[in-house]
Design a protein around this motif. Structure first.
Motif, PDB file in Angstrom:
ATOM      1  N   ILE A 118     -84.349  59.017 -56.788  1.00 19.68           N
ATOM      2  CA  ILE A 118     -85.210  60.153 -57.157  1.00 19.68           C
ATOM      3  C   ILE A 118     -84.397  61.229 -57.859  1.00 19.68           C
ATOM      4  O   ILE A 118     -84.822  61.780 -58.877  1.00 19.68           O
ATOM      5  N   ARG A 119     -83.238  61.512 -57.361  1.00 23.29           N
ATOM      6  CA  ARG A 119     -82.379  62.541 -57.954  1.00 23.29           C
ATOM      7  C   ARG A 119     -81.933  62.145 -59.356  1.00 23.29           C
ATOM      8  O   ARG A 119     -81.885  62.973 -60.253  1.00 23.29           O
ATOM      9  N   ARG A 120     -81.608  60.893 -59.537  1.00 26.16           N
ATOM     10  CA  ARG A 120     -81.161  60.419 -60.852  1.00 26.16           C
ATOM     11  C   ARG A 120     -82.295  60.481 -61.865  1.00 26.16           C
ATOM     12  O   ARG A 120     -82.083  60.792 -63.034  1.00 26.16           O
ATOM     13  N   ARG A 121     -83.510  60.191 -61.442  1.00 23.92           N
ATOM     14  CA  ARG A 121     -84.654  60.228 -62.364  1.00 23.92           C
ATOM     15  C   ARG A 121     -85.003  61.645 -62.769  1.00 23.92           C
ATOM     16  O   ARG A 121     -85.517  61.866 -63.859  1.00 23.92           O
ATOM     17  N   ARG A 122     -84.770  62.601 -61.918  1.00 24.39           N
ATOM     18  CA  ARG A 122     -85.100  63.996 -62.219  1.00 24.39           C
ATOM     19  C   ARG A 122     -84.180  64.576 -63.274  1.00 24.39           C
ATOM     20  O   ARG A 122     -84.581  65.433 -64.048  1.00 24.39           O
ATOM     21  N   ARG A 123     -82.938  64.142 -63.281  1.00 23.21           N
ATOM     22  CA  ARG A 123     -81.975  64.663 -64.244  1.00 23.21           C
ATOM     23  C   ARG A 123     -82.306  64.153 -65.629  1.00 23.21           C
ATOM     24  O   ARG A 123     -82.478  62.979 -65.863  1.00 23.21           O
TER      25      ARG A 123
ATOM     26  N   LEU B 184     -83.271  58.609 -52.088  1.00 20.94           N
ATOM     27  CA  LEU B 184     -82.937  59.964 -52.534  1.00 20.94           C
ATOM     28  C   LEU B 184     -82.078  59.941 -53.795  1.00 20.94           C
ATOM     29  O   LEU B 184     -82.283  60.747 -54.710  1.00 20.94           O
ATOM     30  N   LEU B 185     -81.125  59.031 -53.862  1.00 23.57           N
ATOM     31  CA  LEU B 185     -80.281  58.932 -55.060  1.00 23.57           C
ATOM     32  C   LEU B 185     -81.090  58.523 -56.283  1.00 23.57           C
ATOM     33  O   LEU B 185     -80.889  59.064 -57.377  1.00 23.57           O
TER      34      LEU B 185
ATOM     35  N   THR C 218     -81.201  56.983 -48.085  1.00 20.04           N
ATOM     36  CA  THR C 218     -80.153  57.505 -48.965  1.00 20.04           C
ATOM     37  C   THR C 218     -80.307  56.938 -50.377  1.00 20.04           C
ATOM     38  O   THR C 218     -80.206  57.672 -51.361  1.00 20.04           O
TER      39      THR C 218
END
Length: 187
Positions: A49-54, A46-47, A43
């Motif tokens: 990775i998601r934060r870096r994509r934004r 995933l958080l 978890t």
């Protein structure tokens, strides 16, 4: 009645060893702990990775805000008085945001009398900026409700040109200042 209750209580066998009741449970809690740790790690991953994509959403700069307002005004093409009022607000809002000139918070008379008006505007752009604001003030206070889409378009494009020139001149001044600073740092 009390005798019935006493007889209802079961008797435990005396010969049962305590090890019978002990269950080998070392591996069960360990497996649960490892499973929960893996879920939490996944978890967290995933958080991250998601934060870096934004990509961070930057607020629009004064130039973008002004262009958007000019585009809306060009679509509507109101009468000259309303057009001059709105163009004046767009330019004053731009000046306030871009060069920190308090023109937005002043009347035209206060702006005209202020000695340091437009000092934040690059020197090459001061005359055209002041001239356009004066013309807009004349139209604004003339009281005419005349519809002249061609003249409104010309005013809108002049305002767009002033905004463009100010932004370009500021960028050129920033490049020159950076070059001077670099030379001074080297010496």
């Amino acid at each position: 009645m009390n005798e019935n209750i006493i007889q209802a209580i079961p008797q435990l066998e005396q010969d049962i060893p305590a090890t019978t009741f002990m269950v080998d449970t070392f591996w069960v809690p360990l497996a649960w702990g490892i499973g929960i740790a893996l879920i939490l790690a996944a978890t967290a991953l995933l958080l991250v990775i998601r934060r870096r994509r934004r990509k961070p959403v930057l607020p629009p700069c004064p130039q973008e805000i002004a262009y958007k307002a000019l585009d809306e005004l060009a679509e509507e093409l109101p009468g000259l008085r309303e057009c001059s009022l709105r163009l004046s607000m767009v330019l004053r809002t731009f000046l306030t945001g871009q060069v920190q000139d308090p023109a937005l918070f002043e009347t035209h008379e206060e702006f005209s009398r202020r000695m340091d008006a437009l000092t934040g505007v690059p020197t090459a752009c001061r005359y055209e900026t002041r001239y356009l604001l004066e013309r807009l003030a004349e139209l604004k206070y003339a009281g005419t409700t005349e519809q002249d889409p061609q003249k409104a378009r010309v005013l809108i494009e002049e305002a767009r040109g002033v905004i463009n020139n100010i932004t370009r001149a500021q960028q050129e001044e920033a490049v020159k200042a950076a070059a001077v600073a670099k030379v001074q740092k080297m010496s």
